[in-house]
Design a protein around this motif. Structure first.
Motif, mmCIF file in Angstrom:
data_model
loop_
_atom_site.group_PDB
_atom_site.id
_atom_site.type_symbol
_atom_site.label_atom_id
_atom_site.label_comp_id
_atom_site.label_asym_id
_atom_site.label_seq_id
_atom_site.Cartn_x
_atom_site.Cartn_y
_atom_site.Cartn_z
ATOM 1 N N GLY A 1 59.276 34.492 -6.788
ATOM 2 C CA GLY A 1 58.241 35.212 -7.492
ATOM 3 C C GLY A 1 58.714 35.895 -8.755
ATOM 4 N N ALA A 2 59.948 35.566 -9.190
ATOM 5 C CA ALA A 2 60.497 36.223 -10.377
ATOM 6 C C ALA A 2 59.900 35.669 -11.658
ATOM 7 C CB ALA A 2 62.018 36.064 -10.406
ATOM 8 N N THR A 3 59.458 34.407 -11.627
ATOM 9 C CA THR A 3 58.878 33.774 -12.806
ATOM 10 C C THR A 3 57.550 33.137 -12.443
ATOM 11 O OG1 THR A 3 61.064 33.309 -13.733
ATOM 12 C CG2 THR A 3 59.205 32.070 -14.626
ATOM 13 N N MET A 4 56.523 33.458 -13.207
ATOM 14 C CA MET A 4 55.213 32.852 -13.031
ATOM 15 C C MET A 4 54.899 32.010 -14.253
ATOM 16 S SD MET A 4 54.175 33.984 -10.074
ATOM 17 C CE MET A 4 52.405 33.689 -10.067
ATOM 18 N N THR A 5 54.253 30.857 -14.030
ATOM 19 C CA THR A 5 53.878 29.963 -15.120
ATOM 20 C C THR A 5 52.367 29.766 -15.114
ATOM 21 O OG1 THR A 5 55.989 28.775 -15.011
ATOM 22 C CG2 THR A 5 54.168 27.682 -16.137
ATOM 23 N N LEU A 6 51.758 30.010 -16.260
ATOM 24 C CA LEU A 6 50.323 29.804 -16.426
ATOM 25 C C LEU A 6 50.113 28.594 -17.312
ATOM 26 C CD1 LEU A 6 47.421 30.766 -15.999
ATOM 27 C CD2 LEU A 6 47.690 32.216 -18.021
ATOM 28 N N ASN A 7 49.512 27.548 -16.757
ATOM 29 C CA ASN A 7 49.269 26.312 -17.480
ATOM 30 C C ASN A 7 47.822 26.264 -17.954
ATOM 31 O OD1 ASN A 7 51.874 24.858 -17.032
ATOM 32 N ND2 ASN A 7 51.285 25.112 -14.893
ATOM 33 N N GLY A 8 47.652 26.103 -19.268
ATOM 34 C CA GLY A 8 46.322 26.028 -19.835
ATOM 35 C C GLY A 8 45.720 24.651 -19.710
ATOM 36 N N THR A 9 44.589 24.456 -20.367
ATOM 37 C CA THR A 9 43.871 23.187 -20.316
ATOM 38 C C THR A 9 44.015 22.464 -21.650
ATOM 39 O OG1 THR A 9 41.782 24.042 -21.204
ATOM 40 C CG2 THR A 9 42.193 24.342 -18.841
ATOM 41 N N ALA A 10 43.380 21.312 -21.753
ATOM 42 C CA ALA A 10 43.420 20.542 -22.995
ATOM 43 C C ALA A 10 42.428 21.075 -24.024
ATOM 44 C CB ALA A 10 43.126 19.076 -22.709
ATOM 45 N N GLY A 11 41.659 22.087 -23.652
ATOM 46 C CA GLY A 11 40.681 22.663 -24.566
ATOM 47 C C GLY A 11 41.167 23.965 -25.183
ATOM 48 N N ASP A 12 40.225 24.739 -25.709
ATOM 49 C CA ASP A 12 40.526 26.036 -26.311
ATOM 50 C C ASP A 12 40.517 27.096 -25.214
ATOM 51 O OD1 ASP A 12 40.469 24.638 -28.686
ATOM 52 O OD2 ASP A 12 38.458 25.309 -29.239
ATOM 53 N N ASP A 13 41.691 27.624 -24.888
ATOM 54 C CA ASP A 13 41.808 28.581 -23.795
ATOM 55 C C ASP A 13 41.877 30.015 -24.313
ATOM 56 O OD1 ASP A 13 41.976 26.513 -21.885
ATOM 57 O OD2 ASP A 13 44.111 26.269 -22.315
ATOM 58 N N SER A 14 41.410 30.941 -23.504
ATOM 59 C CA SER A 14 41.566 32.370 -23.751
ATOM 60 C C SER A 14 42.367 32.955 -22.595
ATOM 61 C CB SER A 14 40.203 33.055 -23.875
ATOM 62 O OG SER A 14 40.355 34.428 -24.155
#
Length: 212
Positions: free
Chosen positions: A8-21
């Motif tokens: 739990g030391a590193t979290m990864t947030l993967n966006g989409t192929a569109g315009d993300d907020s």
């Protein structure tokens, strides 16, 4: 998509192929010390928070123009190796005051340029200028002309470099440009060889070590 490593030391947030907020300003956790944002394609809006955060870019052709706020120099990083650059960074150079022309750049170089956009503020005896609107213009003619007074391109087709242009008149606002040498392989820098990939608003202007 949000993923984490075993501890739990590193979290990864993967966006989409569109315009993300993506808004990390309200995330507070003692279990996570690092946060990787892989926003993927599109014109993404990324608000960084209090953690140690790394923003990972896509290739120039698909990245879009990202807007990043809350960047903390010395804590957060921008990952450009192998995406906005051919491979890893060859060299980093910070130019913070008017000086003689730097000369030729090399493949995978990164330059941190601090300027208020006035004539001769970047290059001694330079005459080109930059207005605030020029930094985000559809065609980056004035950006190319301003940097061309100080640099010669690699002269080798498809070679790449990055320019983090700190607009000192607006405090901690930086515009990140990808430069890809065109097929003509001339030493002059041309508007078509530049792509704006992000604007970064932080506590202070970007400097060496902020791009990795």
């Amino acid at each position: 998509e949000l993923t984490g490593d075993a501890g739990g030391a590193t979290m990864t947030l993967n966006g989409t192929a569109g315009d993300d907020s993506i808004d990390l300003t309200n995330i507070r956790t003692s279990n996570t010390s690092d946060f990787i944002i892989a926003a993927s394609e599109g014109d993404d809006i990324i608000k960084l928070g209090a953690l140690s955060e790394l923003v990972r870019f896509e290739a120039v052709a698909t990245n879009g123009v990202d807007t990043i706020t809350g960047f903390t120099v010395g804590t957060d990083d921008l990952d450009v190796s192998g995406t906005l650059l051919t491979s890893v960074i060859t060299a980093e150079v910070a130019i913070v005051a008017a000086a003689a022309a730097h000369g030729a750049i090399n493949n995978d170089d990164v330059f941190y340029v601090s300027t208020d956009g006035t004539a001769a503020n970047l290059t001694t005896a330079g005459t080109a200028t930059l207005d605030l609107d020029d930094f985000t213009a559809t065609t980056l003619t004035d950006v190319a002309a301003y940097l061309d007074e100080h640099f010669n391109s690699t002269g080798v087709a498809t070679h790449q470099a990055l320019f983090a242009v700190n607009h000192t008149a607006t405090g901690g606002l930086t515009y990140l440009y990808s430069f890809t040498e065109g097929a003509g392989a001339t030493v002059a820098m041309e508007a078509a060889e530049f792509t704006l990939v992000a604007s970064i608003d932080g506590d202070v202007i970007l400097t060496t070590g902020d791009l990795i």
